[in-house]
Scaffold this motif. Structure first.
Motif, short mmCIF file in Angstrom:
data_model
loop_
_atom_site.label_atom_id
_atom_site.label_comp_id
_atom_site.label_asym_id
_atom_site.label_seq_id
_atom_site.Cartn_x
_atom_site.Cartn_y
_atom_site.Cartn_z
N PRO A 165 15.86 67.94 139.47
CA PRO A 165 14.20 67.79 139.40
C PRO A 165 13.99 69.52 139.12
O PRO A 165 14.70 70.39 139.80
N ILE A 166 12.70 69.83 138.56
CA ILE A 166 12.47 71.05 138.41
C ILE A 166 10.89 71.10 138.65
O ILE A 166 9.97 70.35 138.20
N GLY A 167 10.38 71.98 139.59
CA GLY A 167 9.21 72.04 139.90
C GLY A 167 8.00 72.63 139.13
O GLY A 167 8.46 73.29 138.01
N GLY A 168 6.73 72.28 139.05
CA GLY A 168 5.84 72.93 138.36
C GLY A 168 5.79 74.37 137.96
O GLY A 168 5.30 74.92 137.10
N VAL A 169 5.79 75.04 139.32
CA VAL A 169 5.66 76.37 139.17
C VAL A 169 6.84 76.96 138.51
O VAL A 169 6.55 77.98 137.53
N ALA A 170 8.11 76.64 138.50
CA ALA A 170 9.26 77.14 137.61
C ALA A 170 9.08 76.75 136.15
O ALA A 170 9.19 77.54 135.20
N LEU A 171 8.41 75.60 135.87
CA LEU A 171 8.15 75.02 134.61
C LEU A 171 6.89 75.96 133.90
O LEU A 171 6.88 76.32 132.75
N LYS A 172 6.15 76.42 134.74
CA LYS A 172 4.85 77.20 134.27
C LYS A 172 5.67 78.65 133.85
O LYS A 172 4.99 79.01 132.74
N PHE A 173 6.17 79.27 134.46
CA PHE A 173 6.95 80.67 134.30
C PHE A 173 7.96 80.46 132.87
O PHE A 173 7.69 81.36 132.27
N ILE A 174 8.70 79.37 132.85
CA ILE A 174 9.44 79.02 131.78
C ILE A 174 8.51 79.04 130.66
O ILE A 174 8.83 79.71 129.55
N ASP A 175 7.56 78.32 130.54
CA ASP A 175 6.54 77.97 129.24
C ASP A 175 6.04 79.30 129.12
O ASP A 175 6.03 79.50 127.99
N ILE A 176 5.52 80.27 130.02
CA ILE A 176 4.81 81.30 129.62
C ILE A 176 5.97 82.36 128.93
O ILE A 176 5.63 82.61 127.86
N TYR A 177 7.11 82.30 129.48
CA TYR A 177 8.20 83.09 128.82
C TYR A 177 8.54 82.75 127.48
O TYR A 177 8.67 83.42 126.56
N LEU A 178 8.65 81.35 127.24
CA LEU A 178 8.90 80.93 125.95
C LEU A 178 7.87 81.17 125.19
O LEU A 178 8.20 81.58 123.75
N ARG A 179 6.78 80.99 125.14
CA ARG A 179 5.67 80.91 124.59
C ARG A 179 5.19 82.46 124.22
O ARG A 179 4.51 82.67 122.99
N GLU A 180 5.17 83.12 125.11
CA GLU A 180 4.57 84.55 125.19
C GLU A 180 5.63 85.63 124.80
O GLU A 180 5.12 86.96 124.52
N ILE A 181 6.69 85.55 125.34
CA ILE A 181 7.68 86.81 125.23
C ILE A 181 8.59 86.48 124.19
O ILE A 181 8.99 87.07 123.39
N ARG A 182 9.53 85.35 124.44
CA ARG A 182 10.69 85.10 123.78
C ARG A 182 10.53 84.77 122.32
O ARG A 182 11.30 84.88 121.54
N VAL A 183 9.48 84.15 122.09
CA VAL A 183 8.77 83.91 120.62
C VAL A 183 8.78 84.98 119.70
O VAL A 183 9.19 84.84 118.45
N HIS A 184 8.67 86.12 120.29
CA HIS A 184 8.40 87.49 119.47
C HIS A 184 9.96 88.27 119.37
O HIS A 184 10.11 89.23 118.89
N MET A 185 11.06 87.71 120.16
CA MET A 185 12.44 88.57 119.91
C MET A 185 13.14 87.98 118.81
O MET A 185 12.86 86.98 117.96
N ASN A 186 13.75 89.07 118.23
CA ASN A 186 14.97 88.89 117.31
C ASN A 186 16.10 88.27 118.02
O ASN A 186 17.02 88.99 118.94
N ILE A 187 16.50 86.76 117.82
CA ILE A 187 17.30 86.07 118.49
C ILE A 187 18.58 85.97 117.77
O ILE A 187 18.63 85.74 116.37
N LYS A 188 19.75 86.53 118.37
CA LYS A 188 21.23 86.55 117.58
C LYS A 188 21.43 85.09 117.22
O LYS A 188 21.14 84.23 117.79
N LYS A 189 22.27 84.90 115.99
CA LYS A 189 22.64 83.84 115.73
C LYS A 189 23.65 83.22 116.84
O LYS A 189 24.47 83.70 117.20
N GLY A 190 23.45 82.12 116.99
CA GLY A 190 24.06 81.16 118.00
C GLY A 190 23.67 81.14 119.36
O GLY A 190 23.95 80.36 120.25
N ASN A 191 22.41 81.81 119.65
CA ASN A 191 21.75 81.96 120.74
C ASN A 191 20.42 81.42 120.69
O ASN A 191 19.59 81.53 121.70
N GLU A 192 19.78 80.65 119.71
CA GLU A 192 18.70 80.29 119.63
C GLU A 192 18.15 79.30 120.63
O GLU A 192 16.95 79.45 121.12
#
Length: 299
Positions: A181-208
């Motif tokens: 199980p994962i709580g709502g607070v952890a999910l919130k921070f993951i969601d913000i990181y994925l949508r606002e930070i990680r989406v703008h990164m140049n991701i190396k092949k194999g790490n997507e």
């Protein structure tokens, strides 16, 4: 500094001559890689024949300063002994620098645990204005909120997130899968990181698919997580010796102290034996003192 030819030969030796499993081979190579990371941190690239016992003792001190558990240090030392033993076997070195290195004594001493105020202090100390800030907040929330091992965190994938039902799929020891199980607070921070930070990164092949990436777009290393925890402890003035495992330990302890079923905690931690989980059932010393005071005739 990975000495590619030596590493390649060591890998073949482990697979062909010692007939070790893929996971065991990877563990040995990871131990040797840590030594390489140590020398990189010193901006040194010594030849394999130049490494001596003083270097290895300094390396072990470095692991200890990172907050690495004695059991983890012992495993790394075992891996290095196997590596240098292989080099001696192949006449690639004349002296074995690991011969006089002793593994730390392993005890059943419980690691420090954090209370919720200390955990909140670590999270609050993270500068959210920096690109890695939201990622680091998510890391602490997941380590404490899900009780993951550090390798389980670094291997966590986007495809293993199930936010609708608030679960994550974790690949634990022996490639065993479990749902946690994962709580709502952890999910919130993951969601913000994925949508606002990680989406703008140049991701190396194999790490997507890996959730947590470094600034180069590659999967975070275990050492990076250890360094993060250590730096936050220093920043908050925390006097306890902590590591990523401290958050896992705190997760289990707080659940059990709150009345959680031991079997449920065993399942969430991914322990194959209930005996392993039982080390988390230590009782607060103040409670023990109160029991003695209240019920013992001589107190």
């Amino acid at each position: 500094m990975l000495w590619p030819s030596y590493i390649k030969g060591f890998k073949s030796y482990l697979k062909l001559e010692r007939s070790l499993s893929g996971n065991s081979v990877d563990a040995y190579l990871s131990d040797v890689d840590k030594l390489g990371q140590y020398f990189q941190s010193l901006n040194r690239e010594p030849k394999i024949t130049e490494i001596n016992v003083v270097d290895l003792k300094s390396f072990i001190s470095w692991l200890n300063d990172l907050g690495m558990l004695a059991s983890t240090q012992a495993r790394v030392i075992s891996g290095l002994k196997a590596f240098f033993g292989y080099l001696m076997l192949e006449d690639l070195i004349q002296n074995n620098p690991s011969a006089l290195i002793e593994a730390p004594k392993l005890t059943r001493k419980l690691p420090d645990k954090l209370n919720i105020h200390e955990i909140n202090g670590l999270i609050d100390a993270i500068d959210a204005s920096k690109p890695e800030g939201m990622r680091n907040k998510a890391i602490i929330e997941v380590l404490y909120g899900c009780g993951l091992r550090v390798t389980e965190l670094t291997e966590l994938k986007i495809s293993n997130l199930y936010p609708q039902i608030e679960f994550i799929k974790v690949i634990g020891k022996g490639n065993k899968e479990r749902l946690v199980p994962i709580g709502g607070v952890a999910l919130k921070f993951i969601d913000i990181y994925l949508r606002e930070i990680r989406v703008h990164m140049n991701i190396k092949k194999g790490n997507e698919d890996f959730i947590f990436l470094n600034r180069f777009g590659a999967k975070l290393s275990r050492i990076s997580i250890f360094n993060l925890i250590k730096s936050l402890a220093v920043k908050t003035g925390l006097k306890k010796t902590i590591s990523p495992h401290t958050l896992r330990h705190s997760f289990a302890t707080h659940l059990i102290e709150g009345g959680a079923d031991l079997r449920a905690v065993q399942e969430m931690l991914g322990h194959s034996s209930i005996t392993t989980t039982e080390i988390y059932t230590h009782i607060d010393r103040d409670y023990l003192r109160d029991v003695i005071t209240q019920f013992h005739p001589r107190s």
